[in-house]
Design a protein around this motif. Structure first.
Motif, PDB file in Angstrom:
ATOM      1  N   ILE A   1       1.380 -53.503 -31.343  1.00 33.30           N
ATOM      2  CA  ILE A   1       0.550 -53.447 -31.003  1.00 33.30           C
ATOM      3  C   ILE A   1      -0.082 -55.348 -30.186  1.00 33.30           C
ATOM      4  CG2 ILE A   1      -1.435 -52.851 -29.237  1.00 33.30           C
ATOM      5  CD1 ILE A   1      -0.924 -50.271 -30.510  1.00 33.30           C
ATOM      6  N   ARG A   2      -0.301 -55.423 -30.890  1.00 30.32           N
ATOM      7  CA  ARG A   2      -0.774 -57.248 -30.996  1.00 30.32           C
ATOM      8  C   ARG A   2       0.237 -57.491 -30.232  1.00 30.32           C
ATOM      9  NH1 ARG A   2      -4.303 -56.509 -35.836  1.00 30.32           N
ATOM     10  NH2 ARG A   2      -2.825 -56.969 -37.263  1.00 30.32           N
ATOM     11  N   ASP A   3       1.362 -57.722 -31.245  1.00 28.09           N
ATOM     12  CA  ASP A   3       2.596 -58.105 -30.908  1.00 28.09           C
ATOM     13  C   ASP A   3       3.061 -58.254 -29.151  1.00 28.09           C
ATOM     14  OD1 ASP A   3       2.523 -59.477 -33.370  1.00 28.09           O
ATOM     15  OD2 ASP A   3       4.443 -58.186 -33.948  1.00 28.09           O
ATOM     16  N   ILE A   4       2.763 -56.932 -28.982  1.00 29.13           N
ATOM     17  CA  ILE A   4       3.800 -56.398 -27.853  1.00 29.13           C
ATOM     18  C   ILE A   4       1.992 -56.871 -26.558  1.00 29.13           C
ATOM     19  CG2 ILE A   4       3.442 -54.343 -25.948  1.00 29.13           C
ATOM     20  CD1 ILE A   4       4.920 -52.683 -28.495  1.00 29.13           C
ATOM     21  N   ALA A   5       0.344 -57.216 -26.603  1.00 31.62           N
ATOM     22  CA  ALA A   5      -0.276 -57.840 -25.891  1.00 31.62           C
ATOM     23  C   ALA A   5       0.194 -59.058 -25.793  1.00 31.62           C
ATOM     24  CB  ALA A   5      -1.520 -57.352 -26.062  1.00 31.62           C
ATOM     25  N   GLU A   6       0.448 -59.684 -26.909  1.00 28.19           N
ATOM     26  CA  GLU A   6       0.783 -61.210 -26.810  1.00 28.19           C
ATOM     27  C   GLU A   6       1.740 -61.917 -26.002  1.00 28.19           C
ATOM     28  OE1 GLU A   6       1.987 -64.511 -30.024  1.00 28.19           O
ATOM     29  OE2 GLU A   6       0.871 -63.057 -30.071  1.00 28.19           O
TER      30      GLU A   6
ATOM     31  N   THR B   1       3.810 -59.843 -23.587  1.00 30.60           N
ATOM     32  CA  THR B   1       2.962 -59.376 -22.172  1.00 30.60           C
ATOM     33  C   THR B   1       1.672 -59.913 -21.605  1.00 30.60           C
ATOM     34  OG1 THR B   1       3.213 -57.217 -22.669  1.00 30.60           O
ATOM     35  CG2 THR B   1       2.119 -57.131 -20.493  1.00 30.60           C
ATOM     36  N   ARG B   2       1.240 -60.825 -22.111  1.00 29.71           N
ATOM     37  CA  ARG B   2       0.162 -61.769 -21.323  1.00 29.71           C
ATOM     38  C   ARG B   2       0.733 -62.775 -20.685  1.00 29.71           C
ATOM     39  NH1 ARG B   2      -2.855 -61.593 -26.645  1.00 29.71           N
ATOM     40  NH2 ARG B   2      -4.823 -60.274 -26.328  1.00 29.71           N
ATOM     41  N   ASP B   3       2.250 -63.403 -20.923  1.00 28.49           N
ATOM     42  CA  ASP B   3       3.059 -64.503 -20.243  1.00 28.49           C
ATOM     43  C   ASP B   3       3.279 -63.830 -18.838  1.00 28.49           C
ATOM     44  OD1 ASP B   3       2.163 -65.936 -22.698  1.00 28.49           O
ATOM     45  OD2 ASP B   3       4.029 -65.931 -23.436  1.00 28.49           O
ATOM     46  N   TYR B   4       3.535 -62.097 -18.562  1.00 26.40           N
ATOM     47  CA  TYR B   4       3.937 -61.913 -17.566  1.00 26.40           C
ATOM     48  C   TYR B   4       3.489 -61.123 -16.636  1.00 26.40           C
ATOM     49  CZ  TYR B   4       7.910 -63.544 -20.513  1.00 26.40           C
ATOM     50  OH  TYR B   4       8.896 -64.436 -21.100  1.00 26.40           O
ATOM     51  N   ILE B   5       2.097 -60.827 -17.097  1.00 21.89           N
ATOM     52  CA  ILE B   5       1.309 -59.827 -16.770  1.00 21.89           C
ATOM     53  C   ILE B   5      -0.270 -60.214 -15.623  1.00 21.89           C
ATOM     54  CG2 ILE B   5      -0.426 -59.101 -18.042  1.00 21.89           C
ATOM     55  CD1 ILE B   5       0.816 -56.430 -17.367  1.00 21.89           C
TER      56      ILE B   5
END
Length: 315
Positions: free
Chosen positions: A304-309, A311-315
């Motif tokens: 989940i941490r990796d997914i969030a990291e 995602t932050r670049d695009y959301i």
């Protein structure tokens, strides 16, 4: 909430820190599961990202076989981008789509549909979590590893996978057809002898070195089943690995070591990267298929941490 005929759960953060949107498509072999089953994962992502999340309850096989689930997911993405972004108070140009297992498959397939329609701008990035990427994987080493080391364990096994594929494609899922898929009797000789097939889903497509026990070229073939899969199974809607192009959005692929799907997920990540698409492939050596549903798992938290990291670049 109903979006263009698709029932959805919509999650609003207490504090909206971004106007981007995260769409999460649940797994379950196209035949099982509900959006609410992923609530805890979605809550964790919302805490980290502060974004609105939409999770579709797409129609399930066998009552609604292919292309039913695909059409629902496509209608949802288009509906949000073209109309419902105002109601959701989101920036339609910052939509991330994601899914696990069969949901990862649908995510990849819908991205490729949008590429063909020149509408890939509808999606900013895609995230595929231990995804199904084609229907010819029963010969890959990850399936052999399951039989040798994990037989009878895990949330997903070759028998379930074969039955899910048959349900999804609207084919009879009786025990004989299940056995035929497991034994690769659905792989037509044209595919077996086609260099393109080998380059996309053969043993040399694996991005790591391991002894490979590729399918015996003299294996039996069921003519009727092989003809169906020659046509239907090579459709990128069904096997997204056949539809990869340089126009796909930035892609994240997550794979689990104890999972029959790990090889096809790794193949997809490699092929996307080779097409010049920004690709992040994360492999988890202690993970198993379905680990995202296991509350309290340290691997789950890391994923989940990796997914969030990402995602932050695009959301």
């Amino acid at each position: 909430m109903l979006i263009r005929g698709v029932n959805c759960r919509v999650y609003f953060p207490k504090e909206q820190r971004t106007r981007g949107l995260f769409i999460y498509c649940h797994g379950g072999g196209w035949a099982l599961g509900k959006a609410r089953f992923m609530d805890t994962v979605i809550f964790s992502l919302i805490r980290r990202l502060g974004c609105v999340v939409v999770a579709p309850d797409y129609k399930l096989a066998p009552e609604h076989p292919y292309p039913g689930p695909n059409n629902d997911y496509e209608a949802l993405v288009k509906g949000i981008y073209e109309e419902y972004y105002k109601e959701l108070n989101i920036d339609k140009d910052r939509i991330i789509i994601a899914g696990d297992s069969a949901g990862g498959h649908l995510t990849a397939a819908i991205c490729q549909r949008l590429v063909k329609q020149n509408k890939i701008n509808y999606v900013k990035a895609q995230i595929l979590i231990y995804p199904v990427t084609h229907v010819f994987a029963f010969h890959l080493p990850s399936f052999d590893e399951y039989r040798e080391k994990m037989n009878g364990t895990g949330l997903l096994n070759p028998q379930y996978m074969a039955r899910f594929i048959l349900y999804y494609l609207g084919l009879s899922a009786h025990s004989e057809n299940v056995k035929k898929l497991i034994n690769c009797e659905h792989i037509h000789e044209e595919l077996e002898n086609d260099p393109k097939y080998q380059s996309f889903i053969g043993r040399e497509a694996l991005p790591y070195h391991r002894q490979d026990r590729y399918i015996d070229k003299y294996h039996r073939v069921d003519p009727q089943l092989a003809e169906i899969f020659l046509s239907l199974g090579t459709d990128p809607d069904v096997s997204p690995i056949f539809g990869i192009s340089e126009n796909l959005p930035p892609t994240m692929v997550l794979t689990a070591e104890y999972d029959i799907l790990k090889d096809e997920g790794a193949q997809y990540a490699r092929r996307v990267s080779e097409n010049g698409v920004h690709t992040v492939w994360k492999h988890y050596p202690t993970a198993y298929h379905g680990v995202l549903n296991m509350i309290g798992s340290p691997v789950r938290r890391q994923m989940i941490r990796d997914i969030a990291e990402f995602t932050r670049d695009y959301i």
